[in-house]
Design an enzyme around this catalytic site. Structure first.
Site, PDB file in Angstrom:
ATOM      1  N   HIS A  49       3.077  -1.037   9.816  1.00  0.00           N
ATOM      2  CA  HIS A  49       2.568  -0.300   8.667  1.00  0.00           C
ATOM      3  C   HIS A  49       1.042  -0.298   8.627  1.00  0.00           C
ATOM      4  CE1 HIS A  49       3.275   1.578   4.748  1.00  0.00           C
ATOM      5  NE2 HIS A  49       2.259   0.873   4.285  1.00  0.00           N
ATOM      6  N   HIS A  95       6.065   5.140   0.597  1.00  0.00           N
ATOM      7  CA  HIS A  95       6.512   3.914  -0.068  1.00  0.00           C
ATOM      8  C   HIS A  95       8.036   3.912  -0.024  1.00  0.00           C
ATOM      9  CE1 HIS A  95       4.980   0.664  -2.970  1.00  0.00           C
ATOM     10  NE2 HIS A  95       4.328   0.572  -1.829  1.00  0.00           N
ATOM     11  N   ARG A 116      -5.427   5.324  -5.708  1.00  0.00           N
ATOM     12  CA  ARG A 116      -6.559   4.437  -5.409  1.00  0.00           C
ATOM     13  C   ARG A 116      -7.236   4.836  -4.111  1.00  0.00           C
ATOM     14  NH1 ARG A 116      -2.958   0.767  -7.093  1.00  0.00           N
ATOM     15  NH2 ARG A 116      -2.568  -0.105  -5.019  1.00  0.00           N
TER      16      ARG A 116
END
Length: 740
Positions: A49, A95, A116
């Protein structure tokens, strides 16, 4: 006993997602057995990831530059110049695993994380989208996952205050044990006020900003880099918990802080939390980093260095600060009731050192942690070439009209209103076109400029022929933007695949990358950001290859835009682009005939895509068209039905073609647009199209309350709308099979 004194066993190494050869690489690199904290740090930095160790080789082949690209892949998000001293900053990220384990929080924190990424770079978020893929509707967990994910997306985005303006929702049994939640966000910034994550300067303070650190999300990135088994409950603690109201405060505080000139570098604490953000900032700047964890604000007592370094608690940032402006910066964050703590400093020795209670918990080479993560050239096997078909290979339906009604009511084709009505698509007051069309449009300030946004991919195409499927995903986005009158600028990708250690899965990945790269090159549509999500498998069964594409386009004048709905009666309907009736991998073949054979998907001619699209865009900007819709899933008749339903006006059309009626109606040939215009202007359009060498066919007129295809039974708009709108609310109102 200190946590660092725990014996590092092969079992413990495996539990951290590291292969024996990777652990040996660690031993060779540092010349000793790592501490537990160091093992956790390597696990976080070297998982799939965070390190892209199976995909980097192929990602480098994608086109990432262009005249408008200010910053391509490698930062928190991509940056594209839109003129007048402004830039659009955007990215998409997955996600997936967390959203299957805990649907609400998994999806919510996916939205929070991507927001973000955008405002870390100095941009105020102006739009969000999502691409959602769920298991078969009849699977006992699907309804539960759908309800939680949609509520999580809406709960976070609505509370934060960003309009959620578009996306995709699809179902397939391959996602039964592994849903996909791909979140997209975009924000506006001034081109001279963009912030990056590269640390600069020795001995400068490293500041922790935002919410406190807890034990939620520990090993989240590692979990996202592994296959699932059936026991998802035990993984629940790896799912982060989000607070959109804290994130809104963090946004305002960060933007205010950036305006003071105090920020030298800033990085979101996303996957792998404090570890990844600190290492990336230091490594990019050629600097070392020293952290004192005793200074990190915690919301739980007794947290160890290991837990603090791997926590993925949300709404946190790390910053390198101008020391002369420390007090001013702290005052900004205190005003917003957020934590502000100096937790370390930059050094000149390229080491990553972690202290807790005066004890050195980790001392590692910072460059090797990030830049020198393992990189694999995985063996791959090309997907066997799919069989070419003709219309004669696909049985005709008893009734084209009944088939159309059935198609628009299918789980993959029904209205997504139940989903997007849970999202606030109008907040901020700049949404000109919301969900439900080819692309959404957001006005920039008071205009006249606007931005268009879309997401797309057809996994069934990618499974049958990864390269053509990759091309088609990009081309479809390019068409969607073109259909509202926008100039396509750039894309972000979210590449969702199964286990890359299986050569056939790696072959799907390679094929899709080749197709995406070819399309982006041919269409001058660079990739400026993205995410790779691998190991999307449960009990050894992988998902369909799903390289989701998010795209952004620019409209110079928001007043000159088009939507899909018919606008008036008596207008002429024209199809631009050639109709050959390709039924391989079509919705008709899969869902009406039940044919899941390895038929070839529709071929994508990128030269034709560009040529036809440029013509359509030019015509839109001249004011020629009253409505435009690209023809995609389901074919021409579905496109016509969608235009009729959106406008509340029927139409009468005729298939002036020598191909079978069902192939004309439901074939999914590419590079086509359905347009309407005043009848008196139709002849001139046909002449201009002929001059430009764009196939153009008048197929009928708008009007009435029915969709009438010559040779088929008329269908009332009421029947179309009722069928199209019914599936989702009816399905979601049913019993939750998980609790039954």
């Amino acid at each position: 006993m200190s946590a660092n004194a725990i014996e590092i066993t092969p079992k413990l190494v495996a539990e951290h997602g590291l292969k024996p050869d990777e652990y040996q690489r660690i031993l060779d690199l540092i010349g000793r057995v790592p501490t537990l904290t160091e093992l956790g740090i390597f696990s976080a930095m070297w998982n799939e990831h965070c390190s892209y160790k199976s995909s980097k080789k192929w990602l480098r082949t994608l086109p990432t530059t262009g005249p408008r690209v200010i910053c391509g892949p490698g930062e928190n998000a991509g940056v594209v110049d839109i003129g007048d001293g402004q830039a659009i900053i955007f990215k998409m990220e997955s996600h997936n695993h967390p959203s299957y384990i805990e649907p609400y929080q998994g999806a919510a924190t996916g939205v929070g994380g991507i927001l973000r990424d955008v405002f870390t770079m100095g941009a105020r978020p102006i739009a969000a989208m999502n691409a959602l893929r769920f298991g078969a509707p009849e699977h006992p967990r699907t309804r539960h996952v759908v309800a939680g994910v949609v509520a999580g997306v809406g709960g976070y985005g609505n509370s934060f205050g960003v309009p959620t303006i578009g996306g995709e929702v699809n179902f397939d049994e391959s996602y039964n044990g592994n849903c996909l939640v791909n979140a997209f966000a975009a924000g506006l910034a001034d081109t001279d006020k963009i912030f990056y994550s590269e640390a600069k300067g020795v001995g400068l303070p490293i500041v922790y900003l935002g919410s406190k650190t807890g034990r939620d999300g520990i090993h989240g990135a590692t979990m996202a880099s592994a296959e699932f088994d059936q026991d998802t409950e035990e993984k629940r603690p790896t799912v982060q918990i989000g607070d959109p109201f804290s994130e809104k405060l963090l946004l305002e505080a960060c933007l205010e802080l950036m305006a003071t000139g105090a920020v030298i570098a800033i990085q979101d604490m996303g996957a792998a939390g404090l570890t990844c953000s600190a290492v990336e900032m230091g490594a990019k700047g050629g600097l070392g980093v020293e952290l004192n964890l005793d200074m990190v604000p915690c919301r739980e007592t007794g947290m160890t260095a290991y837990e603090m370094m791997l926590s993925e608690s949300q709404e946190r940032m790390l910053m390198v600060l101008d020391p002369a402006k420390e007090k001013e910066a702290e005052a900004v964050f205190r005003k917003w009731h957020l934590d502000f703590a100096v937790v370390g400093k930059t050094t000149d020795d390229l080491r990553f050192r972690i202290f807790r209670h005066g004890e050195l918990m980790a001392d590692l080479p910072i460059k090797e942690l990030g830049d020198q993560a393992p990189e694999y050239d995985r063996p791959w096997i090309a997907t066997p070439k799919a069989a070419t078909t003709t219309a004669a290979d696909f049985a005709a339906p008893n009734s084209v009209s009944d088939t159309l009604v059935k198609i628009i009511g299918l789980p993959d084709m029904a209205s997504r209103r139940w989903v997007w009505e849970q999202y606030d698509s109008l907040i901020q007051g700049n949404t000109a076109i919301g969900p439900g069309g080819d692309a959404a449009v957001i006005r920039i300030g008071d205009g006249p400029k606007a931005l268009a946004f879309t997401l797309d991919v057809s996994p069934r195409y990618c499974f049958a022929d990864p390269e053509e499927g990759g091309k088609q995903a990009v081309a479809e986005c390019w068409r969607n933007l073109t259909a509202v009158g926008a100039e396509p600028l750039a894309i972000t990708d979210n590449l969702n695949f199964g286990n890359p250690e299986k050569p056939e899965i790696m072959g799907q990945f390679v094929g899709c990358i080749k197709g995406i790269g070819a399309a982006c090159t041919a269409l001058d549509f660079p990739v400026v950001s993205g995410n790779v999500s691998l190991y999307n498998e449960t009990n050894g069964k992988g998902i369909l290859p799903t390289p989701a594409i998010g795209a952004v386009g620019l409209l110079p004048d928001i007043a000159v835009r088009t939507t899909i709905g018919f606008k008036a009666e008596g207008e002429t309907i024209v199809v631009l682009g050639e109709t050959k009736g390709h039924l391989g991998q079509s919705i008709y073949a899969r869902d009406i005939l039940g044919r899941r054979a390895a038929d070839a998907p529709p071929p994508v001619d990128l030269v034709v895509e560009r040529h036809n699209g440029d013509f359509v865009r030019t015509e839109i900007r001249s004011g020629a068209f009253t409505a435009v819709h690209d023809a995609s899933d389901g074919g021409l008749l579905v496109a016509l039905a969608e235009m009729a339903m959106a406008g509340g006006i029927g139409c009468s059309v005729e298939a002036l073609s020598d191909i079978p009626l069902h192939a004309w109606a439901f074939g999914e040939d590419q590079a086509r647009y359905v347009v309407t215009l005043p009848a008196k202007a139709a002849d001139a359009l046909i002449d201009r199209a002929a001059e430009a060498n764009v196939p153009a066919f008048v197929i009928g007129t708008t009007g009435g309350a029915e969709l009438t295809l010559k040779g088929a039974t008329p269908i009332s708009l009421g029947t179309l709308k009722e069928t199209h709108e019914a599936w989702f609310p009816t399905y979601m109102a049913g019993p939750d099979l998980l609790d039954a």
